[in-house]
Design a protein around this motif. Sequence first.
Motif, PDB file in Angstrom:
ATOM      1  N   LEU A 113       0.809  -1.216   0.000  1.00 12.34           N
ATOM      2  CA  LEU A 113       0.000   0.000   0.000  1.00 12.34           C
ATOM      3  C   LEU A 113       0.844   1.268   0.000  1.00 12.34           C
ATOM      4  N   ARG A 114       2.149   1.116  -0.057  1.00 10.24           N
ATOM      5  CA  ARG A 114       3.041   2.264   0.092  1.00 10.24           C
ATOM      6  C   ARG A 114       2.714   3.381  -0.896  1.00 10.24           C
ATOM      7  N   GLY A 115       2.348   3.043  -2.115  1.00  7.71           N
ATOM      8  CA  GLY A 115       2.058   4.067  -3.111  1.00  7.71           C
ATOM      9  C   GLY A 115       0.594   4.431  -3.219  1.00  7.71           C
ATOM     10  N   ARG A 116      -0.220   3.901  -2.330  1.00  2.00           N
ATOM     11  CA  ARG A 116      -1.650   4.160  -2.363  1.00  2.00           C
ATOM     12  C   ARG A 116      -2.019   5.345  -1.456  1.00  2.00           C
ATOM     13  N   PRO A 117      -3.187   5.965  -1.664  1.00  2.00           N
ATOM     14  CA  PRO A 117      -3.572   7.112  -0.848  1.00  2.00           C
ATOM     15  C   PRO A 117      -4.117   6.723   0.526  1.00  2.00           C
ATOM     16  N   TYR A 118      -4.073   5.467   0.865  1.00  2.00           N
ATOM     17  CA  TYR A 118      -4.521   5.006   2.175  1.00  2.00           C
ATOM     18  C   TYR A 118      -3.522   3.990   2.705  1.00  2.00           C
ATOM     19  N   ASP A 119      -3.606   3.731   4.008  1.00  2.00           N
ATOM     20  CA  ASP A 119      -2.651   2.854   4.675  1.00  2.00           C
ATOM     21  C   ASP A 119      -3.401   1.986   5.675  1.00  2.00           C
ATOM     22  N   LEU A 120      -2.702   0.987   6.188  1.00  2.00           N
ATOM     23  CA  LEU A 120      -3.228   0.128   7.249  1.00  2.00           C
ATOM     24  C   LEU A 120      -2.559   0.583   8.536  1.00  2.00           C
ATOM     25  N   VAL A 121      -3.337   1.133   9.451  1.00  2.00           N
ATOM     26  CA  VAL A 121      -2.777   1.815  10.620  1.00  2.00           C
ATOM     27  C   VAL A 121      -3.191   1.110  11.899  1.00  2.00           C
ATOM     28  N   ALA A 122      -2.231   0.961  12.811  1.00  2.00           N
ATOM     29  CA  ALA A 122      -2.527   0.421  14.135  1.00  2.00           C
ATOM     30  C   ALA A 122      -3.148   1.529  14.975  1.00  2.00           C
ATOM     31  N   VAL A 123      -4.391   1.322  15.400  1.00  2.00           N
ATOM     32  CA  VAL A 123      -5.096   2.352  16.150  1.00  2.00           C
ATOM     33  C   VAL A 123      -6.129   1.692  17.050  1.00  2.00           C
ATOM     34  N   ALA A 124      -6.276   2.233  18.274  1.00  2.00           N
ATOM     35  CA  ALA A 124      -7.317   1.795  19.217  1.00  2.00           C
ATOM     36  C   ALA A 124      -7.305   0.287  19.431  1.00  2.00           C
TER      37      ALA A 124
ATOM     38  N   PRO B 222      -2.788  11.608   5.371  1.00  2.00           N
ATOM     39  CA  PRO B 222      -3.063  13.029   5.641  1.00  2.00           C
ATOM     40  C   PRO B 222      -2.906  13.929   4.425  1.00  2.00           C
ATOM     41  N   ALA B 223      -2.040  13.552   3.487  1.00  2.00           N
ATOM     42  CA  ALA B 223      -1.794  14.399   2.317  1.00  2.00           C
ATOM     43  C   ALA B 223      -3.052  14.591   1.470  1.00  2.00           C
ATOM     44  N   TYR B 224      -4.032  13.683   1.634  1.00  2.00           N
ATOM     45  CA  TYR B 224      -5.236  13.759   0.812  1.00  2.00           C
ATOM     46  C   TYR B 224      -6.446  14.289   1.576  1.00  2.00           C
ATOM     47  N   SER B 225      -6.212  14.836   2.755  1.00  2.00           N
ATOM     48  CA  SER B 225      -7.329  15.327   3.567  1.00  2.00           C
ATOM     49  C   SER B 225      -8.051  16.492   2.901  1.00  2.00           C
ATOM     50  N   ASP B 226      -7.304  17.403   2.259  1.00  2.00           N
ATOM     51  CA  ASP B 226      -7.944  18.544   1.600  1.00  2.00           C
ATOM     52  C   ASP B 226      -8.817  18.091   0.441  1.00  2.00           C
ATOM     53  N   ALA B 227      -8.322  17.114  -0.329  1.00  2.00           N
ATOM     54  CA  ALA B 227      -9.099  16.612  -1.463  1.00  2.00           C
ATOM     55  C   ALA B 227     -10.382  15.936  -0.980  1.00  2.00           C
ATOM     56  N   ILE B 228     -10.272  15.159   0.088  1.00  2.00           N
ATOM     57  CA  ILE B 228     -11.449  14.471   0.626  1.00  2.00           C
ATOM     58  C   ILE B 228     -12.449  15.475   1.171  1.00  2.00           C
ATOM     59  N   LEU B 229     -11.956  16.493   1.887  1.00  2.00           N
ATOM     60  CA  LEU B 229     -12.827  17.519   2.446  1.00  2.00           C
ATOM     61  C   LEU B 229     -13.564  18.273   1.352  1.00  2.00           C
ATOM     62  N   THR B 230     -12.840  18.587   0.264  1.00  2.00           N
ATOM     63  CA  THR B 230     -13.450  19.305  -0.854  1.00  2.00           C
ATOM     64  C   THR B 230     -14.509  18.460  -1.551  1.00  2.00           C
ATOM     65  N   ALA B 231     -14.231  17.162  -1.679  1.00  2.00           N
ATOM     66  CA  ALA B 231     -15.133  16.286  -2.436  1.00  2.00           C
ATOM     67  C   ALA B 231     -16.361  15.873  -1.645  1.00  2.00           C
ATOM     68  N   VAL B 232     -16.169  15.443  -0.414  1.00  2.00           N
ATOM     69  CA  VAL B 232     -17.283  14.838   0.332  1.00  2.00           C
ATOM     70  C   VAL B 232     -17.527  15.464   1.689  1.00  2.00           C
ATOM     71  N   GLY B 233     -16.792  16.509   2.038  1.00  2.00           N
ATOM     72  CA  GLY B 233     -16.993  17.146   3.328  1.00  2.00           C
ATOM     73  C   GLY B 233     -16.188  16.480   4.422  1.00  2.00           C
ATOM     74  N   GLY B 234     -16.474  16.868   5.668  1.00  2.00           N
ATOM     75  CA  GLY B 234     -15.705  16.383   6.811  1.00  2.00           C
ATOM     76  C   GLY B 234     -16.074  14.968   7.191  1.00  2.00           C
ATOM     77  N   ASN B 235     -15.264  14.420   8.086  1.00  2.00           N
ATOM     78  CA  ASN B 235     -15.488  13.077   8.618  1.00  2.00           C
ATOM     79  C   ASN B 235     -16.642  13.119   9.601  1.00  2.00           C
ATOM     80  N   GLU B 236     -17.674  12.314   9.349  1.00  2.00           N
ATOM     81  CA  GLU B 236     -18.834  12.331  10.230  1.00  2.00           C
ATOM     82  C   GLU B 236     -18.499  11.865  11.639  1.00  2.00           C
ATOM     83  N   ARG B 237     -17.363  11.173  11.797  1.00  2.00           N
ATOM     84  CA  ARG B 237     -16.959  10.707  13.119  1.00  2.00           C
ATOM     85  C   ARG B 237     -16.164  11.764  13.878  1.00  2.00           C
ATOM     86  N   ALA B 238     -15.720  12.809  13.162  1.00  2.00           N
ATOM     87  CA  ALA B 238     -14.888  13.807  13.807  1.00  2.00           C
ATOM     88  C   ALA B 238     -15.655  14.475  14.954  1.00  2.00           C
ATOM     89  N   VAL B 239     -14.980  14.680  16.065  1.00  2.00           N
ATOM     90  CA  VAL B 239     -15.597  15.278  17.240  1.00  2.00           C
ATOM     91  C   VAL B 239     -15.188  16.738  17.325  1.00  2.00           C
TER      92      VAL B 239
END
Length: 233
Positions: A76-87, A96-113
């Motif tokens: 996945l190294r060259g892909r816009p997403y990764d497999l992350v250890a979390v929680a 993170p480099a694609y956060s602006d593109a995602i925000l522009t296209a579909v808005g914010g993360n519905e899970r964001a607090v």
Amino acid sequence: MAETDRARRGKGRSDDHLFDRELDHLPPAVRWREWMNRVEATIFAASEPVGRETLARIVGKSCSIDLLIDDIREELRGRPYDLVAVAGGWKHLTRPAYSDAILTAVGGNERAVDLTQSEVLVLMYIAYFQPITRGELSSFFGKEISRDLIGHLRGSGMITSGPRSPTPGAPYTYVTTKEFLLQFGLKTLRDLPELEALEDAGLLNRHSPTADAMLIGATTDEDGEGDDEALSA
């Protein structure tokens, strides 16, 4: 009816037995690839981080899940997403480099607090000093921490009630949750920045309120009580 129930239970056991975890009939390279595909597909399909115990059900007993994850992440190294250890598990997350593109296209993360600066500061103290009472938080900041502020953190899923404090009155304590880890991209609480580094930077002081902490607009309870009560769950 009893025979039907037994038949269903028997079918379930049969289905479990038919699932081939080991894949001994496959060449090693093909077997490894199939395990990788199973793990990635399971994580991709899950709405929450997938833990090691869950992944162990779909691969061979001798399989190293950590090595599987490493190989998947390499692909996945060259892909816009990764497999992350979390929680406490693994989850597909966009880079993170694609956060602006995602925000522009579909808005914010519905899970964001959405938290205020004051709430973030209180949450930071809870994360580092948990389990902690509301009274102890008030002592840190030099002013009363309101029940409304604690209630918003609880409502956002960032904190929950911990064990009762052994101090007089046995007030509730507060602890962070799995949702807190997920929101801040942490695998465990051990991944929090070193406390000493934050103190050296003047961002946190375990002995007295910081200048930023004094921005908290908390109010004293109308009844004048301290930390002997907490918001109901």
